[in-house]
Design a protein around this motif. Sequence first.
Motif, PDB file in Angstrom:
ATOM      1  N   ARG A 126      -1.194  -9.321   4.255  1.00  0.00           N
ATOM      2  CA  ARG A 126       0.089  -9.550   3.604  1.00  0.00           C
ATOM      3  C   ARG A 126       0.568  -8.206   3.078  1.00  0.00           C
ATOM      4  O   ARG A 126      -0.230  -7.340   2.745  1.00  0.00           O
ATOM      5  CB  ARG A 126      -0.027 -10.547   2.457  1.00  0.00           C
ATOM      6  CG  ARG A 126      -0.285 -11.933   2.972  1.00  0.00           C
ATOM      7  CD  ARG A 126       0.145 -12.957   1.987  1.00  0.00           C
ATOM      8  NE  ARG A 126      -0.029 -14.267   2.618  1.00  0.00           N
ATOM      9  CZ  ARG A 126      -0.091 -15.380   1.959  1.00  0.00           C
ATOM     10  NH1 ARG A 126       0.004 -15.373   0.653  1.00  0.00           N
ATOM     11  NH2 ARG A 126      -0.235 -16.517   2.584  1.00  0.00           N
ATOM     12  N   TYR A 127       1.891  -8.081   2.991  1.00  0.00           N
ATOM     13  CA  TYR A 127       2.484  -6.814   2.581  1.00  0.00           C
ATOM     14  C   TYR A 127       3.336  -7.016   1.332  1.00  0.00           C
ATOM     15  O   TYR A 127       3.975  -8.060   1.171  1.00  0.00           O
ATOM     16  CB  TYR A 127       3.354  -6.246   3.709  1.00  0.00           C
ATOM     17  CG  TYR A 127       2.540  -5.898   4.922  1.00  0.00           C
ATOM     18  CD1 TYR A 127       1.939  -4.646   5.040  1.00  0.00           C
ATOM     19  CD2 TYR A 127       2.345  -6.819   5.944  1.00  0.00           C
ATOM     20  CE1 TYR A 127       1.181  -4.328   6.151  1.00  0.00           C
ATOM     21  CE2 TYR A 127       1.581  -6.512   7.054  1.00  0.00           C
ATOM     22  CZ  TYR A 127       0.996  -5.266   7.148  1.00  0.00           C
ATOM     23  OH  TYR A 127       0.237  -4.953   8.242  1.00  0.00           O
ATOM     24  N   TYR A 128       3.330  -6.005   0.487  1.00  0.00           N
ATOM     25  CA  TYR A 128       4.058  -6.066  -0.778  1.00  0.00           C
ATOM     26  C   TYR A 128       4.792  -4.744  -1.015  1.00  0.00           C
ATOM     27  O   TYR A 128       4.362  -3.692  -0.547  1.00  0.00           O
ATOM     28  CB  TYR A 128       3.094  -6.318  -1.943  1.00  0.00           C
ATOM     29  CG  TYR A 128       2.321  -7.598  -1.785  1.00  0.00           C
ATOM     30  CD1 TYR A 128       2.811  -8.787  -2.294  1.00  0.00           C
ATOM     31  CD2 TYR A 128       1.110  -7.621  -1.114  1.00  0.00           C
ATOM     32  CE1 TYR A 128       2.110  -9.982  -2.131  1.00  0.00           C
ATOM     33  CE2 TYR A 128       0.397  -8.800  -0.948  1.00  0.00           C
ATOM     34  CZ  TYR A 128       0.903  -9.977  -1.460  1.00  0.00           C
ATOM     35  OH  TYR A 128       0.210 -11.146  -1.295  1.00  0.00           O
ATOM     36  N   THR A 153       2.322  -1.886   0.177  1.00  0.00           N
ATOM     37  CA  THR A 153       0.888  -2.137   0.072  1.00  0.00           C
ATOM     38  C   THR A 153       0.507  -3.304   0.971  1.00  0.00           C
ATOM     39  O   THR A 153       1.357  -4.091   1.400  1.00  0.00           O
ATOM     40  CB  THR A 153       0.483  -2.434  -1.387  1.00  0.00           C
ATOM     41  OG1 THR A 153       1.193  -3.588  -1.853  1.00  0.00           O
ATOM     42  CG2 THR A 153       0.773  -1.250  -2.290  1.00  0.00           C
ATOM     43  N   GLN A 154      -0.780  -3.413   1.258  1.00  0.00           N
ATOM     44  CA  GLN A 154      -1.270  -4.433   2.189  1.00  0.00           C
ATOM     45  C   GLN A 154      -2.576  -5.013   1.668  1.00  0.00           C
ATOM     46  O   GLN A 154      -3.380  -4.324   1.046  1.00  0.00           O
ATOM     47  CB  GLN A 154      -1.517  -3.790   3.551  1.00  0.00           C
ATOM     48  CG  GLN A 154      -2.109  -4.717   4.571  1.00  0.00           C
ATOM     49  CD  GLN A 154      -2.444  -4.003   5.881  1.00  0.00           C
ATOM     50  OE1 GLN A 154      -2.053  -2.872   6.095  1.00  0.00           O
ATOM     51  NE2 GLN A 154      -3.170  -4.672   6.742  1.00  0.00           N
ATOM     52  N   THR A 155      -2.781  -6.289   1.950  1.00  0.00           N
ATOM     53  CA  THR A 155      -4.071  -6.933   1.693  1.00  0.00           C
ATOM     54  C   THR A 155      -4.744  -7.194   3.035  1.00  0.00           C
ATOM     55  O   THR A 155      -4.151  -7.019   4.095  1.00  0.00           O
ATOM     56  CB  THR A 155      -3.898  -8.271   0.944  1.00  0.00           C
ATOM     57  OG1 THR A 155      -3.180  -9.179   1.779  1.00  0.00           O
ATOM     58  CG2 THR A 155      -3.187  -8.071  -0.377  1.00  0.00           C
ATOM     59  N   VAL A 198      -2.397   0.990  -0.812  1.00  0.00           N
ATOM     60  CA  VAL A 198      -1.149   1.635  -0.386  1.00  0.00           C
ATOM     61  C   VAL A 198      -1.238   1.976   1.095  1.00  0.00           C
ATOM     62  O   VAL A 198      -2.172   2.634   1.540  1.00  0.00           O
ATOM     63  CB  VAL A 198      -0.864   2.906  -1.211  1.00  0.00           C
ATOM     64  CG1 VAL A 198       0.369   3.628  -0.686  1.00  0.00           C
ATOM     65  CG2 VAL A 198      -0.692   2.553  -2.691  1.00  0.00           C
ATOM     66  N   VAL A 199      -0.257   1.494   1.858  1.00  0.00           N
ATOM     67  CA  VAL A 199      -0.153   1.772   3.288  1.00  0.00           C
ATOM     68  C   VAL A 199       0.758   2.979   3.514  1.00  0.00           C
ATOM     69  O   VAL A 199       0.473   3.842   4.318  1.00  0.00           O
ATOM     70  CB  VAL A 199       0.395   0.547   4.052  1.00  0.00           C
ATOM     71  CG1 VAL A 199       0.598   0.860   5.518  1.00  0.00           C
ATOM     72  CG2 VAL A 199      -0.507  -0.648   3.857  1.00  0.00           C
ATOM     73  N   VAL A 220       6.703  -8.926   1.089  1.00  0.00           N
ATOM     74  CA  VAL A 220       7.634  -8.673   2.198  1.00  0.00           C
ATOM     75  C   VAL A 220       7.016  -9.253   3.456  1.00  0.00           C
ATOM     76  O   VAL A 220       5.811  -9.434   3.557  1.00  0.00           O
ATOM     77  CB  VAL A 220       7.944  -7.156   2.356  1.00  0.00           C
ATOM     78  CG1 VAL A 220       8.683  -6.642   1.148  1.00  0.00           C
ATOM     79  CG2 VAL A 220       6.694  -6.349   2.585  1.00  0.00           C
ATOM     80  N   ARG A 221       7.862  -9.550   4.429  1.00  0.00           N
ATOM     81  CA  ARG A 221       7.386 -10.230   5.643  1.00  0.00           C
ATOM     82  C   ARG A 221       6.357  -9.439   6.426  1.00  0.00           C
ATOM     83  O   ARG A 221       5.345  -9.949   6.829  1.00  0.00           O
ATOM     84  CB  ARG A 221       8.558 -10.563   6.552  1.00  0.00           C
ATOM     85  CG  ARG A 221       9.397 -11.697   6.073  1.00  0.00           C
ATOM     86  CD  ARG A 221      10.403 -12.050   7.152  1.00  0.00           C
ATOM     87  NE  ARG A 221      11.072 -13.300   6.856  1.00  0.00           N
ATOM     88  CZ  ARG A 221      10.639 -14.492   7.259  1.00  0.00           C
ATOM     89  NH1 ARG A 221       9.544 -14.589   7.952  1.00  0.00           N
ATOM     90  NH2 ARG A 221      11.319 -15.577   6.959  1.00  0.00           N
TER      91      ARG A 221
END
Length: 92
Positions: free
Chosen positions: A57-59, A51-53, A32-33, A88-89
């Motif tokens: 990448r973002y979700y 969220t981020q990996t 979680v960002v 998401v972009r």
Amino acid sequence: MSAEAKEKFIEEQKTVSGTDWNYVLCCSSPWVVEFEIERKDEHSVMITYLTQTSEPRYYKSVEVISFREENGRAVVDEYETVLEDEEVREAE
């Protein structure tokens, strides 16, 4: 959690881990960002997570949580995932 919500959660854990289950809430990625909590009504909220990996990448994920009073305390009564890991972009 209310007894009903706890029972639902345990059944979900058994689906993920089998009958020899334990409490698993997720994994190390994505993380979680940021998050936003929006009150829907007197007893429920909607939480939107970004969220981020490590790629990166973002979700986006969204859940609705309802509460009730039990023994003088607020407990989670129901929860529902409305959207899970929609890519998401970029971070907003």
